[in-house]
Enzyme design. Sequence first.
Site, PDB file in Angstrom:
ATOM      1  N   ASP A 195      78.251 -52.473  81.902  1.00 25.11           N
ATOM      2  CA  ASP A 195      77.216 -53.500  81.970  1.00 25.11           C
ATOM      3  C   ASP A 195      77.804 -54.765  81.348  1.00 25.11           C
ATOM      4  O   ASP A 195      78.914 -54.763  80.801  1.00 25.11           O
ATOM      5  CB  ASP A 195      75.945 -53.047  81.256  1.00 25.11           C
ATOM      6  CG  ASP A 195      74.698 -53.726  81.823  1.00 25.11           C
ATOM      7  OD1 ASP A 195      74.821 -54.837  82.372  1.00 25.11           O
ATOM      8  OD2 ASP A 195      73.602 -53.148  81.715  1.00 25.11           O
ATOM      9  N   PHE A 196      77.068 -55.837  81.430  1.00 25.18           N
ATOM     10  CA  PHE A 196      77.563 -57.159  81.037  1.00 25.18           C
ATOM     11  C   PHE A 196      78.128 -57.119  79.614  1.00 25.18           C
ATOM     12  O   PHE A 196      77.389 -57.007  78.645  1.00 25.18           O
ATOM     13  CB  PHE A 196      76.407 -58.152  81.126  1.00 25.18           C
ATOM     14  CG  PHE A 196      76.801 -59.596  81.077  1.00 25.18           C
ATOM     15  CD1 PHE A 196      76.976 -60.318  82.243  1.00 25.18           C
ATOM     16  CD2 PHE A 196      76.980 -60.243  79.878  1.00 25.18           C
ATOM     17  CE1 PHE A 196      77.321 -61.663  82.210  1.00 25.18           C
ATOM     18  CE2 PHE A 196      77.326 -61.582  79.816  1.00 25.18           C
ATOM     19  CZ  PHE A 196      77.500 -62.293  80.997  1.00 25.18           C
TER      20      PHE A 196
END
Length: 763
Positions: A306-307
């Site tokens: 994820d980011f």
Amino acid sequence: MENANDNSQFSPSRRTFLVGSLAATTVAFSLPGMAAGPASATDPFIERLLKRMTIEEKAGQLTMNGAQGIGRLVNPDTGPEPTLQATLDEIANGNLTGLFNSDDVKLGRTMQQIAVEKSRLGIPLIFAADIIHGLKTAFPVPLGEASSFDADLCVRTARATAVEATAFGVQWTFAPAVDIARDQRWGRVVEGAGEDPWLGSHLAQARVRGFQGTDLRANDSLLACPKHFAGYGAVQGGMDYNTADIPETTLREVHLPPFKASFDAGALSTMASFNDTGGVPSTGNHHLLTDILRGEWAFRGLVVSDFNSEKELVDHGYAADEAEAVHKSITAGCDMSIQGGLYLKHIPALVKSGRLKMAVVDEAVRRVLRVKKALGLFENPYRSLDPARMATDVRRPEAVALAREAGRKAIVLLKNERSLLPLPKSGKSIALIGPFVMDKNNALGPWMVFPDMKSAVTLEQGVRDALGANAALSVVSGCGVERPIEGGIDAAVAAVRAADVAVLYVGEATNMSGEGASRVDITIPKAQVDLIDAVAAVGKPIVILLKHGRALELPNSVKNAQAIVCTWFLGSESGNAIADVLFGDFAPQGRLPVSFPRRAGQEPFYYNHRSTGRPSMVEGPPVGARYREVSTSALYPFGHGLGYSTVAYGPTEIAAPRITMNGSLAVNARVTNTGTRRHHEVAQLYVRIKVAEVVQPVRALKGIRHLDLDPGESVDVEFVVTAKDLAYVHADTTMRTDAGVFEVVIAPNSVAGRPVPFVVSRS
């Protein structure tokens, strides 16, 4: 009598049909470049490519950056802007595998040309985006769409989304979110299918099928990425990014099934979650990403962070620095880094120092290249990068019509005293009140990366179009979302006094649901409650339309209204869809995918909880597992939803009181439309395992039937239960069925009906 296991369940034209079989269905896909076999199977084309790659190019294939802020393609005076030029240089040097969240298809085509024609190895880029519930045509938020309990609808909206997204040059979506969410304080409840793993699994599978289509190489195929792997919906206190302490049995029985269903449907990617589980962050969790995903499930796709989540291993206290975070992430099984650039920065040095084995890097690169090959990018690197498609494939009339259909089917009627709804189109004056009545900005809901606000239909517009130019309609905001408006309540009260009925559109703004939008009090803001209280004091009939991305705690003035309607965030066609239901052109048919608590302090609150040693009576003295101040029952339970007619369920009947492990049990009930209007009913099958090695839920959904009934019509509903449908995760984490006593019931929601016992024997 109709068989619930009819294979035509996804046909929208069938008068009665089942969504899914009792066990999670699997769909066989033929994926080019992803032939069936063990995860270690090799592809000669990819192996030849790997041998030619430098360690820097390998790290580049594991690195994806965001497209935001990189600048314009052409500047008449100076050429590409510096930030864009730097990105183009990175592509030419083979340092990027792709970009995400760009809606510039011309720029994407230029970047792809650089990657294919100017980089040393010519490996194509992949373009991704967070396309959660539509691109320019916004469909209901996933939680709202889940209220339809309709897998076919999810297939069709995901397919329409894929057509639009690929017209914008997007080939990979970071969706569907398949987290099972049992705490309504968590903002990201809005992104998933609610609290039930059976429903969540079937809708996840449907969305994967819709996004990807039948051929991943097609120009309108959108690679799915089920997220967030895993356990993100169980974050403590419903607080985003928080820790999730989940027993292994619960992880496997509740949180993992939607992922397994998604992979069985052909999904070739998944995204690691931000949370830690049992003290190990998901991005660095070898047990999740390798032991279960690649080992037990033989998943052959890729895992993306994820980011910046690999960098956050340092903040978790799981890694000492960035280099260690990269080492732990890639060795755990996280193949691709999003945004942080840490893989490109640290992998070459880690390998050269001997700290990271080249074989680990090579396996991650293989996974990425296999997916690119499965998408047909090596054969056709410009697939989904045709600017001409934007003129024909964005906001197609059929997609807009589908958005309206999906909006109508997502609406849940919670309460309708004295049949206040539907409202007549003439003969009564209406006061339309609330901060969302004339508002476009909050129509679409959270997670619209490329929103088309102009196309959003407001409630006022939808109602005026339904009633015509001579409508007896007054429209007053009354207040803002969280702040009063000077004179607003007085104006609203005056309008209601002059009207026959008041319709109040109240609830949450877009920024009150979604990522980073966890709430301590899952309530309607005070400014709106003051407005509702003042309107209620007038004494006119009231219809409450709720805008929300979660189940809410409702104030008394809302609970006491004659009619209450869940409208979620319905997307582009919000106003039209609500008006269709409000005035009876379409009868509501949605069912709650989440339980409405009586008070926010009950959270996490869900129907399929385990029985305690001192179970509480729903009503009565405050003893057992309950709070002093409130009943243990839901205000509105999972599966609840009314229509504009009335329905009666006959007793649940079974074909025999005993089955063997190899047998099956027919379960039947008669459902009758006892009202005067045509009705769409969603019959639900629940089971209970009475005695188990691991304590089981008091009820668990195992099947649903959609029934269209004329007034007075009865239908005999049949489900077929096998021993496999009664399996559960044991203490040793294996899934199997025990001999013993079970209960089954066919009911309109998760708490209704009288269960019938039966026995499963070994012979």
